[in-house]
Design a protein around this motif. Structure first.
Motif, PDB file in Angstrom:
ATOM      1  N   UNK A  92      24.806   0.523   0.901  1.00  0.00           N
ATOM      2  CA  UNK A  92      23.993  -0.689   0.928  1.00  0.00           C
ATOM      3  C   UNK A  92      23.427  -0.936  -0.466  1.00  0.00           C
ATOM      4  N   UNK A  93      23.488  -2.175  -0.912  1.00  0.00           N
ATOM      5  CA  UNK A  93      22.986  -2.539  -2.235  1.00  0.00           C
ATOM      6  C   UNK A  93      21.883  -3.589  -2.103  1.00  0.00           C
ATOM      7  N   UNK A  94      21.297  -3.950  -3.225  1.00  0.00           N
ATOM      8  CA  UNK A  94      20.268  -4.993  -3.248  1.00  0.00           C
ATOM      9  C   UNK A  94      20.873  -6.387  -3.401  1.00  0.00           C
ATOM     10  N   UNK A  95      22.167  -6.466  -3.504  1.00  0.00           N
ATOM     11  CA  UNK A  95      22.837  -7.755  -3.646  1.00  0.00           C
ATOM     12  C   UNK A  95      22.750  -8.510  -2.322  1.00  0.00           C
ATOM     13  N   UNK A  96      21.992  -9.612  -2.315  1.00  0.00           N
ATOM     14  CA  UNK A  96      21.756 -10.299  -1.048  1.00  0.00           C
ATOM     15  C   UNK A  96      22.976 -11.069  -0.548  1.00  0.00           C
ATOM     16  N   UNK A  97      24.036 -11.144  -1.343  1.00  0.00           N
ATOM     17  CA  UNK A  97      25.269 -11.767  -0.865  1.00  0.00           C
ATOM     18  C   UNK A  97      26.095 -10.796  -0.029  1.00  0.00           C
ATOM     19  N   UNK A  98      25.731  -9.517  -0.069  1.00  0.00           N
ATOM     20  CA  UNK A  98      26.541  -8.493   0.579  1.00  0.00           C
ATOM     21  C   UNK A  98      25.965  -8.084   1.937  1.00  0.00           C
ATOM     22  N   UNK A  99      26.827  -7.513   2.738  1.00  0.00           N
ATOM     23  CA  UNK A  99      26.459  -7.145   4.106  1.00  0.00           C
ATOM     24  C   UNK A  99      25.341  -6.117   4.151  1.00  0.00           C
ATOM     25  N   UNK A 138      30.864  -9.556   2.843  1.00  0.00           N
ATOM     26  CA  UNK A 138      29.999 -10.728   2.954  1.00  0.00           C
ATOM     27  C   UNK A 138      28.866 -10.536   3.960  1.00  0.00           C
ATOM     28  N   UNK A 139      27.721 -11.080   3.616  1.00  0.00           N
ATOM     29  CA  UNK A 139      26.532 -11.016   4.459  1.00  0.00           C
ATOM     30  C   UNK A 139      26.764 -11.786   5.762  1.00  0.00           C
ATOM     31  N   UNK A 140      26.202 -11.281   6.845  1.00  0.00           N
ATOM     32  CA  UNK A 140      26.312 -11.925   8.156  1.00  0.00           C
ATOM     33  C   UNK A 140      25.319 -13.088   8.276  1.00  0.00           C
ATOM     34  N   UNK A 141      25.633 -14.079   9.146  1.00  0.00           N
ATOM     35  CA  UNK A 141      24.715 -15.202   9.352  1.00  0.00           C
ATOM     36  C   UNK A 141      23.310 -14.763   9.749  1.00  0.00           C
ATOM     37  N   UNK A 182      25.190  -8.974  16.641  1.00  0.00           N
ATOM     38  CA  UNK A 182      26.066  -8.915  15.466  1.00  0.00           C
ATOM     39  C   UNK A 182      26.720  -7.544  15.351  1.00  0.00           C
ATOM     40  N   UNK A 183      28.045  -7.485  15.249  1.00  0.00           N
ATOM     41  CA  UNK A 183      28.730  -6.187  15.106  1.00  0.00           C
ATOM     42  C   UNK A 183      28.421  -5.536  13.760  1.00  0.00           C
ATOM     43  N   UNK A 184      28.499  -4.215  13.688  1.00  0.00           N
ATOM     44  CA  UNK A 184      28.095  -3.489  12.477  1.00  0.00           C
ATOM     45  C   UNK A 184      29.188  -3.340  11.423  1.00  0.00           C
ATOM     46  N   UNK A 185      29.570  -4.466  10.839  1.00  0.00           N
ATOM     47  CA  UNK A 185      30.501  -4.461   9.709  1.00  0.00           C
ATOM     48  C   UNK A 185      30.470  -5.831   9.057  1.00  0.00           C
ATOM     49  N   UNK A 186      30.977  -5.944   7.822  1.00  0.00           N
ATOM     50  CA  UNK A 186      30.874  -7.213   7.086  1.00  0.00           C
ATOM     51  C   UNK A 186      31.547  -8.383   7.793  1.00  0.00           C
ATOM     52  N   UNK A 187      31.246  -9.597   7.305  1.00  0.00           N
ATOM     53  CA  UNK A 187      31.566 -10.828   8.024  1.00  0.00           C
ATOM     54  C   UNK A 187      32.994 -11.335   7.850  1.00  0.00           C
ATOM     55  N   UNK A 188      33.528 -11.318   6.656  1.00  0.00           N
ATOM     56  CA  UNK A 188      34.769 -12.034   6.343  1.00  0.00           C
ATOM     57  C   UNK A 188      35.956 -11.077   6.263  1.00  0.00           C
TER      58      UNK A 188
END
Length: 456
Positions: free
Chosen positions: A182-189, A334-337, A355-361
């Motif tokens: 997990x990172x601080x990048x808010x675009x990421x899951x 990608x971050x989830x909705x 929401x399932x536990x993995x990235x969106x796209x």
């Protein structure tokens, strides 16, 4: 002296049959080829997968290897079926059946499917109990004991061959790989409520595929550029998820909810009521399509060979589809909705589905459903209407579809209605799944005459 020997031999055989309580049925080869035996074996595996709570990618691995085992055992005795050996580059031919020994190949197929399935799950006693009961049913048909034992032995040989093969698919190694960082990048899951689980299978792209040249072979278009600008395309896509039940009448809202819930297929959903927490278990997306495969085969009155072929091809398609999809998920990350909307629009908002536990796209439902639908369309036709009762045991009503592709379209769109995917993940996922499914059909021929024609 010769007559006495013959009489003695006959008496020994008669006493053997009587001691076994066995009456030989002259039609036993036809009766053991009843597809319902195989359907029940696959359904038993599904029930155990649900009980043991396997993730969708791991469930696809269980379905595919067990189904291939059943297929290869049957193909060894069916000249109309082409072995997958060589077509799947890293699969060697199964052991040859022993010369001069009569084998009931449908029995061998059931044995191989059940044994490989058992080797991949946790609740082995559940599989053993089912297997023993099924074996007794088969015996009661009137299969000669020596034929039954030879069939079981050959099925186990094929199973051992498949078990040895799947040991090289990188699954064991990926159990030791690092977790998602997990990172601080808010675009990421980021992990999502209520359980904030770690990302599932972040190294699944390392799993060996069946027909893909690489996990990235059908890499989809990238997600929309992240933006906080109100008029940006990104914000439009976010707002579509946020307002999916806004501005529609009561009937349409109810239908969208029904679609989302029908295709939820989340193997583990957490619930909190006051201070009480509990979970419900359901089939995975792949399990849902395995059940649709069963519905199609039964509705088409498919014989044993077509039934086994159907399960093998559908499960292989879903397996490669998960590898393709997961490669993109953990590449774009990608971050989830739910995470974005809670941060920037409405901190109290929750999606209809967990929401399932993995990235969106991209959307796993979109990729896997389309790949499976492409294969089923090839097997049973473009306008194969069917009633899908896969979710009835989870208290959801049957839904009807004019075709497999129509069902896959609805499965994909259900993720928007459920509040867990943006539209690009759905649309690009359908394209991705189409490519995976078509590629498998181009690489694999299960019917011997098709393979022969292609080589000419």
């Amino acid at each position: 002296m010769k007559l006495s020997s013959r009489i003695l031999t006959s008496l020994v055989l008669l006493l053997t049959l009587v001691s076994c309580g066995e009456d030989i049925n002259p039609n036993y080869q036809e009766e053991v080829a009843e597809p319902e035996f195989y359907h029940r074996s696959v359904k038993q595996l599904t029930d155990v997968i649900v009980h043991d709570i396997f993730s969708p990618p791991v469930a696809s691995r269980i379905y595919s290897y067990s189904s291939i085992a059943g297929y290869e055992a049957l193909a060894a005795g069916d000249p109309g079926l082409e072995s997958l050996a060589g077509q799947v580059p890293h699969l060697a031919p199964a052991p040859a059946p022993p010369a001069g020994t009569e084998i009931a190949y449908p029995v061998a197929a059931v044995v191989a499917q059940l044994r490989v399935g058992k080797s991949l799950i946790f609740s082995e006693p559940k599989m053993d109990e089912f297997r023993d009961g099924l074996y007794e049913e088969i015996r009661r048909i009137g299969v000669p004991e020596e034929v039954f034992q030879a069939s079981v032995a050959y099925g186990e040989q094929v199973a051992d061959h498949i078990i040895d093969w799947y040991g090289g698919d990188m699954y064991k190694q990926t159990r030791t790989f690092p977790k998602y960082s997990i990172t601080d990048d808010e675009t990421k899951w980021q992990p999502t409520p209520p359980d904030y689980m770690d990302g599932i299978e972040p190294s699944w792209e390392r799993i060996r595929p069946f027909t893909l040249d690489s996990a990235s072979q059908f890499r989809p278009l990238p997600p929309t550029d992240y933006s906080l600008e109100p008029d940006s395309r990104w914000m439009q896509e976010v707002n579509e998820v946020y307002t999916v039940f806004t501005g529609v009448d009561e009937q349409e809202s109810a239908e969208r909810q029904a679609i989302a819930q029908f295709w939820d297929c989340n193997p583990y959903v957490s619930h909190t009521v006051g201070h009480l927490m509990f979970a419900t278990k359901k089939i995975t997306p792949g399990g849902h399509w395995v059940n649709i495969a069963a519905i199609a085969a039964k509705q088409a009155d498919a014989d044993f060979a077509r039934t086994v072929e159907t399960y093998a091809l559908v499960s292989m398609a879903m397996y490669d589809a998960f590898i393709s999809c997961w490669e993109e998920k953990y590449r774009s990350k990608l971050v989830r909705p739910e995470t974005f909307i809670n941060r920037h629009i409405d901190q109290e908002w929750r999606p209809l589905l967990q929401t399932p536990p993995f990235p969106e796209h991209t959307s796993g439902h979109s990729v896997v459903s389309r790949a499976c639908a492409v294969v089923l369309t090839d097997l049973y036709g473009d306008n194969f209407a069917f009633a899908d009762d896969s979710e009835e045991e989870y208290d959801l009503p049957t839904r009807e579809y004019p075709s497999f592709l129509a069902a896959s379209d609805e499965a994909a769109l259900s993720r928007l209605y459920g509040g867990i995917h943006y539209r690009p993940a759905i649309e690009y996922g359908v394209t991705q799944g189409e490519a995976v499914g078509q590629h498998l059909l181009e690489r694999i021929s299960t019917r011997a005459q098709i393979t022969e024609a292609r080589s000419q």
